[in-house]
Design a protein around this motif. Structure first.
Motif, PDB file in Angstrom:
ATOM      1  N   GLU A 211       2.463   1.612  -3.553  1.00  0.00           N
ATOM      2  CA  GLU A 211       1.508   2.247  -4.457  1.00  0.00           C
ATOM      3  C   GLU A 211       1.236   3.833  -4.276  1.00  0.00           C
ATOM      4  O   GLU A 211       1.153   4.608  -5.186  1.00  0.00           O
ATOM      5  CB  GLU A 211       0.009   1.776  -4.216  1.00  0.00           C
ATOM      6  CG  GLU A 211      -1.068   2.079  -5.101  1.00  0.00           C
ATOM      7  CD  GLU A 211      -2.398   1.362  -4.990  1.00  0.00           C
ATOM      8  OE1 GLU A 211      -3.216   1.383  -5.922  1.00  0.00           O
ATOM      9  OE2 GLU A 211      -2.617   0.684  -3.673  1.00  0.00           O
TER      10      GLU A 211
ATOM     11  N   THR B 289       2.706   6.997  -7.205  1.00  0.00           N
ATOM     12  CA  THR B 289       1.957   8.017  -7.848  1.00  0.00           C
ATOM     13  C   THR B 289       2.962   9.302  -8.089  1.00  0.00           C
ATOM     14  O   THR B 289       2.477  10.206  -8.758  1.00  0.00           O
ATOM     15  CB  THR B 289       0.822   8.549  -7.147  1.00  0.00           C
ATOM     16  OG1 THR B 289       1.300   9.205  -5.646  1.00  0.00           O
ATOM     17  CG2 THR B 289      -0.128   7.110  -6.831  1.00  0.00           C
TER      18      THR B 289
ATOM     19  N   ARG C 205       0.919  -1.250  -0.163  1.00  0.00           N
ATOM     20  CA  ARG C 205       0.009  -0.006   0.012  1.00  0.00           C
ATOM     21  C   ARG C 205       0.946   1.279  -0.072  1.00  0.00           C
ATOM     22  O   ARG C 205       0.457   2.288  -0.709  1.00  0.00           O
ATOM     23  CB  ARG C 205      -0.791  -0.213   1.213  1.00  0.00           C
ATOM     24  CG  ARG C 205      -2.179   0.821   1.046  1.00  0.00           C
ATOM     25  CD  ARG C 205      -2.914   0.612   2.427  1.00  0.00           C
ATOM     26  NE  ARG C 205      -3.725  -0.447   1.979  1.00  0.00           N
ATOM     27  CZ  ARG C 205      -4.428  -1.026   2.894  1.00  0.00           C
ATOM     28  NH1 ARG C 205      -4.845  -0.478   4.130  1.00  0.00           N
ATOM     29  NH2 ARG C 205      -5.087  -2.269   2.865  1.00  0.00           N
TER      30      ARG C 205
END
Length: 393
Positions: free
Chosen positions: A141, A145, A138
């Motif tokens: 991720e 970005t 997580r």
């Protein structure tokens, strides 16, 4: 390109190595050309004799700097030759030595400093498999970005470089809102040759290249269009540390990556894992989570066993709490280095972010202050979404 990647005698050595390894067999030609644009492959002359055919293919590819998709045909051929000659020691060494030179020159990677061991080249795959807590994904991720594929068009004398001015690909990431950091050699956008190992690019052309650059965020596949930001200004750079910071014309609304202010230090008894979010070959985003222990570190460099390849230049090198400790720039050939019980010929290398920050503090205090202000919890991604690790010190 004005100069070939390799001199004629090295092309002959590669041809002889191909004959020795059995790669001159006509049935092998398709495998050696695998991955090269079909339209270009169709332009290669066809000859009746196997040896001359290999020699002809190599000579033709040696003349081509890069194709419209930014790929380098000779680099692809040599990578395929390395795979096909695995276990055949003498030819493999010839192919690998040539591949080192071509990949390094194609990326425009600068020469290593005199006190750095010879043989620093571009990316290679090493080995290791590893596991991490599930929450680690997580955090990755979120960190991803902030990472973008950047393409930089070369300019010369105020105009697009001719005749082969195809964009150079690399990776960049947000170090502050609207500020993207990558390697200087990515922004330099020049191919090295044996005759011209270092190409001087005028500052005015560097500025044009930055303004012509395109940074594509969330590039996960070729199926969908994603956010792309143009460059507005080259605000800071240093060739020796191999970093460049670009102000984007339209700052993307996304968190920036947290940066370590102190150098990463490692000891044999306490290995540190690092991970790299990257755009290898200018392709969709990938992440290296395996083969990822740091080999050694000093005040300037971090060297590590983490998989990368061409196009990964400029990627963030992150610890398991997704803090950036280094700016990835290339691969170094090594000897007598063992990893997971096996000898490896390569370790990857990045510039300590603490060195980059120190250089900015001394030479661009305004940009240093902008980055420091951006390292607040409200700007970087939330800290409770990944596995916590000891402080980098």
């Amino acid at each position: 390109m004005s100069e070939p990647y390799l001199p004629p005698d090295e092309i002959v050595q590669i041809k002889d190595a191909a004959l020795e390894a059995g790669l001159a067999d006509p049935s092998m030609r398709k495998l050696l050309l695998e991955g090269i644009l079909p339209r270009y492959r169709g332009t290669l002359p066809l000859l009746a004799a196997p040896g001359p055919q290999v020699h002809s293919d190599l000579n033709e590819m040696n003349k081509v700097e890069r194709l419209v998709d930014s790929s380098v045909p000779l680099e692809i051929w040599l990578r395929n030759a390395v795979v096909q000659s695995a276990g055949i020691t003498a030819p493999l060494e010839v192919f690998q030595r040539a591949l080192d030179k071509v990949t390094r020159n194609a990326a425009g990677e600068p020469d290593v400093a005199p006190d750095v061991p010879a043989g620093e080249t571009k990316e290679e795959i090493i080995f290791r498999d590893d596991t991490v807590p599930f929450e680690f994904l997580r955090g990755g991720e979120l960190a991803g970005t902030a990472v973008a594929r950047i393409k930089v068009p070369p300019f010369q004398g105020g105009a697009p470089l001719q005749p082969n001015g195809f964009p150079h690909s690399g990776t960049g990431w947000l170090i502050a809102p609207g500020l993207l950091i990558t390697n200087h050699h990515v922004i330099n956008a020049r191919t090295r040759t044996a005759a011209v190992p270092r190409v001087e690019v005028a500052r005015s052309d560097l500025d044009l290249q930055v303004r012509g650059s395109r940074s594509r965020f969330d590039y996960l596949s070729d199926e969908t269009e994603t956010e792309e930001a143009g460059g507005a200004e080259l605000v800071a750079f240093d060739e020796e540390l191999d970093y460049a910071i670009v102000r984007l014309s339209t700052p993307p609304e996304r968190p920036v990556l947290r940066v370590a202010s102190e150098p990463l230090r490692v000891t044999p008894a306490e290995p540190v894992a690092v991970n790299i979010i990257q755009h290898p070959g200018g392709l969709p985003k990938r992440v290296a989570l395996r083969n990822n222990l740091v080999y050694e570190a000093d005040e300037r460099d971090v060297r590590y066993f983490t998989d990368t390849r061409g196009g990964s230049s400029g990627s963030p090198v992150l610890t398991d709490d997704w803090t950036v400790v280094a700016l990835h720039r290339g691969t170094r050939r090594v000897e007598d280095v063992s990893f997971q019980g096996k000898n490896t010929a390569f370790v990857n290398v990045g510039t300590q972010m603490s060195s980059v920050l120190a250089h900015l503090r001394d030479h661009r205090p305004d940009i240093h202050a902008e980055i420091t202000a951006a390292q607040s919890p409200s700007t970087t991604r939330p800290a409770d979404t990944w596995a916590q690790q000891p402080e980098v010190a």
